[in-house]
Design a protein around this motif. Sequence first.
Motif, PDB file in Angstrom:
ATOM      1  N   TYR A 255       0.798  -1.201  -0.035  1.00 38.09           N
ATOM      2  CA  TYR A 255      -0.056  -0.058  -0.013  1.00 38.09           C
ATOM      3  C   TYR A 255       1.101   1.248   0.189  1.00 38.09           C
ATOM      4  N   VAL A 256       0.691   2.064  -1.008  1.00 38.35           N
ATOM      5  CA  VAL A 256       1.652   3.020  -1.314  1.00 38.35           C
ATOM      6  C   VAL A 256       0.820   4.482  -1.308  1.00 38.35           C
ATOM      7  N   ASP A 257       1.173   5.536  -0.520  1.00 37.58           N
ATOM      8  CA  ASP A 257       0.233   6.653   0.067  1.00 37.58           C
ATOM      9  C   ASP A 257       1.281   7.681  -0.055  1.00 37.58           C
ATOM     10  N   VAL A 258       0.933   8.969  -0.859  1.00 37.57           N
ATOM     11  CA  VAL A 258       2.083  10.140  -0.828  1.00 37.57           C
ATOM     12  C   VAL A 258       1.036  11.116  -0.966  1.00 37.57           C
ATOM     13  N   GLY A 259       1.641  12.485  -0.793  1.00 37.46           N
ATOM     14  CA  GLY A 259       1.086  13.459  -1.293  1.00 37.46           C
ATOM     15  C   GLY A 259       1.310  14.107  -2.433  1.00 37.46           C
ATOM     16  N   ALA A 260       0.407  14.840  -3.275  1.00 38.76           N
ATOM     17  CA  ALA A 260       1.001  15.329  -4.689  1.00 38.76           C
ATOM     18  C   ALA A 260       1.856  16.337  -4.374  1.00 38.76           C
ATOM     19  N   ALA A 261       1.936  17.095  -3.284  1.00 42.98           N
ATOM     20  CA  ALA A 261       2.654  18.250  -2.889  1.00 42.98           C
ATOM     21  C   ALA A 261       3.720  18.197  -2.088  1.00 42.98           C
ATOM     22  N   GLU A 262       4.713  17.012  -2.416  1.00 42.57           N
ATOM     23  CA  GLU A 262       5.762  16.889  -1.611  1.00 42.57           C
ATOM     24  C   GLU A 262       6.694  16.224  -2.320  1.00 42.57           C
ATOM     25  N   VAL A 263       8.099  16.126  -1.846  1.00 39.02           N
ATOM     26  CA  VAL A 263       9.308  15.583  -2.411  1.00 39.02           C
ATOM     27  C   VAL A 263       9.297  14.036  -2.808  1.00 39.02           C
ATOM     28  N   PHE A 264       8.499  13.177  -1.938  1.00 37.77           N
ATOM     29  CA  PHE A 264       8.519  11.991  -2.371  1.00 37.77           C
ATOM     30  C   PHE A 264       7.266  11.374  -3.265  1.00 37.77           C
ATOM     31  N   ARG A 265       6.752  11.980  -3.873  1.00 39.85           N
ATOM     32  CA  ARG A 265       5.655  11.875  -4.698  1.00 39.85           C
ATOM     33  C   ARG A 265       6.047  11.019  -5.734  1.00 39.85           C
ATOM     34  N   ASP A 266       7.152  11.595  -6.584  1.00 35.79           N
ATOM     35  CA  ASP A 266       7.621  10.719  -7.794  1.00 35.79           C
ATOM     36  C   ASP A 266       8.294   9.454  -7.552  1.00 35.79           C
ATOM     37  N   GLU A 267       9.040   9.200  -6.385  1.00 38.76           N
ATOM     38  CA  GLU A 267       9.887   8.047  -6.014  1.00 38.76           C
ATOM     39  C   GLU A 267       8.699   7.161  -5.435  1.00 38.76           C
ATOM     40  N   ALA A 268       7.749   7.468  -4.861  1.00 37.43           N
ATOM     41  CA  ALA A 268       6.621   6.594  -4.292  1.00 37.43           C
ATOM     42  C   ALA A 268       5.946   6.055  -5.508  1.00 37.43           C
ATOM     43  N   THR A 269       5.507   6.987  -6.399  1.00 36.91           N
ATOM     44  CA  THR A 269       4.667   6.327  -7.498  1.00 36.91           C
ATOM     45  C   THR A 269       5.506   5.474  -8.477  1.00 36.91           C
ATOM     46  N   GLU A 270       6.942   5.934  -8.547  1.00 35.50           N
ATOM     47  CA  GLU A 270       7.716   4.845  -9.432  1.00 35.50           C
ATOM     48  C   GLU A 270       7.928   3.479  -8.935  1.00 35.50           C
ATOM     49  N   TYR A 271       8.034   3.344  -7.366  1.00 31.09           N
ATOM     50  CA  TYR A 271       8.113   2.319  -6.914  1.00 31.09           C
ATOM     51  C   TYR A 271       6.931   1.312  -6.956  1.00 31.09           C
ATOM     52  N   ALA A 272       5.606   1.817  -7.046  1.00 40.73           N
ATOM     53  CA  ALA A 272       4.564   1.101  -7.209  1.00 40.73           C
ATOM     54  C   ALA A 272       4.447   0.813  -8.796  1.00 40.73           C
ATOM     55  N   LEU A 273       4.828   1.595  -9.661  1.00 40.87           N
ATOM     56  CA  LEU A 273       4.792   1.082 -11.198  1.00 40.87           C
ATOM     57  C   LEU A 273       5.909  -0.013 -11.249  1.00 40.87           C
ATOM     58  N   ARG A 274       6.870   0.075 -10.514  1.00 37.82           N
ATOM     59  CA  ARG A 274       7.919  -1.021 -10.678  1.00 37.82           C
ATOM     60  C   ARG A 274       7.215  -2.396 -10.186  1.00 37.82           C
ATOM     61  N   ILE A 275       6.539  -2.272  -8.993  1.00 35.86           N
ATOM     62  CA  ILE A 275       6.104  -3.567  -8.665  1.00 35.86           C
ATOM     63  C   ILE A 275       4.989  -4.159  -9.687  1.00 35.86           C
TER      64      ILE A 275
END
Length: 320
Positions: A255-275
Amino acid sequence: MKPVPYDPELEPGLAAFLDLVERIPLRADTILENRAHFATIVPSLEQQVGDRPVDVEERTVPGPPGAPDIVLTIIRPRGGVTGAPAFYAIHGGGMILGNRFFGIDGLVDDVLRFGAVGVSVEYRLAPEHPAPAAVEDCYAGLVWLAEHAAELGADPARIVVTGASAGGGLSAGVALLARDRGGPHLLGQVLLCPMIDDRNATASARQYDGIGAWDRHNNDTGWNALLGPLRGTDEASPYAVPARAKDVSHLPPAYVDVGAAEVFRDEATEYALRIWATGGQAELHVWNGGYHAFAGFSPGAEVSRAAVAARLSWLRRLLS
């Protein structure tokens, strides 16, 4: 690079976050000062538990080979449970701040919601203890939990590792270690605004450079402390930096949860995409206008309530 705007309903909580948590600029020479300040704003265990019907226990258990023992805080519904799910909680703090009591009120909530056993782990902090100390401590605690689950009233096949920010990154690292070492079975991993990529070079990292909660500069400070000269090199361990893992297949559902207005948005999204690309299971939520850890500091906002509800829905489906 223009940042994504914050949800207006979240702005008071963001201001409170910055005033309370980031009063002292976080740089290499202020880590200890920040750590001391952070310790003053984390409520005690007794304050966070209050009069809720749980039993609390402290255990000192073996750490990684050749390293000191570690301390776990164990929380169970009063009177005990049998065959319950277990939540293994890893605190945030950028790899350099915090302790096992940071955020433990939310763990108590989940223990009572799900009739679960909750375990919060104390791990060594950087820069005094660089990688892989933190992730190895967390893994050692997980191994102990799995081996003693029945004694605690938990089912070793129903352990969920969970954490936010640095705790999300360490949760991802622990899941990788468990897979690669043939270690404890994890039913799932909850990665909330996870800190998983030392390169700090995504579009979202550049957008929140000098603004917001846990900005790019703070992130540099945390990663430099954790990795030292290994930062940005191929020598950085994927267990300390999960985004560097070449293989993210055969991991427990995430379960990957992140704000759109923060530093970690893109790395969290990429991790889910890779899974997903490996055929693995991930549920990704990117909350519009959300700053780093917004749900904790703006709990009354509509988007925060939606984020909490989504996480609980995923857990109910996982545990069913």
